[in-house]
Design an enzyme around this catalytic site. Structure first.
Site: not given
Length: 109
Positions: A37, A55
């Site tokens: 990320r 996520n």
């Protein structure tokens, strides 16, 4: 499906490269707990794209990104490349016209 649905990034190649598009991608593989990320945010900011990354409970990472079609295509290629952290096994994608919903690129928790 929206009447404005374009398809995949390959389908988007038939459209104006400067047209703003929205890419929704579900990234599968070893992509959680590896900095994926963080690096996705950095890459999106480097390319001046907007959107989100988060996520998912199933171990995938969901990405929504908007910007000029040619730049989003570059970002999409990066998502599936060896340059992305972790190990990307598959990227499921869909492309539609951009909505202008985002003003930055952020991690969603």
């Amino acid at each position: 499906m929206s009447p404005h649905y374009i398809g995949t990034m390959a389908d988007a190649a038939d459209h104006d490269a400067g047209q703003d598009v929205r890419l929704r991608a579900r990234v599968e593989g070893v992509v959680q707990a590896v900095g994926f990320r963080y690096w996705t945010v950095r890459k999106a900011e480097e390319l001046s794209l907007t959107g989100t990354v988060r996520n998912e409970d199933d171990g995938t990472v969901a990405v929504v990104v908007e910007g000029p079609q040619s730049v989003v295509l570059e970002f999409r290629r990066w998502l599936g490349s060896d340059d992305a952290p972790g190990r990307v096994d598959h990227v499921e994608e869909s492309v539609s016209p951009a909505t202008g919903e985002f003003s930055s690129f952020d991690v969603v928790y």
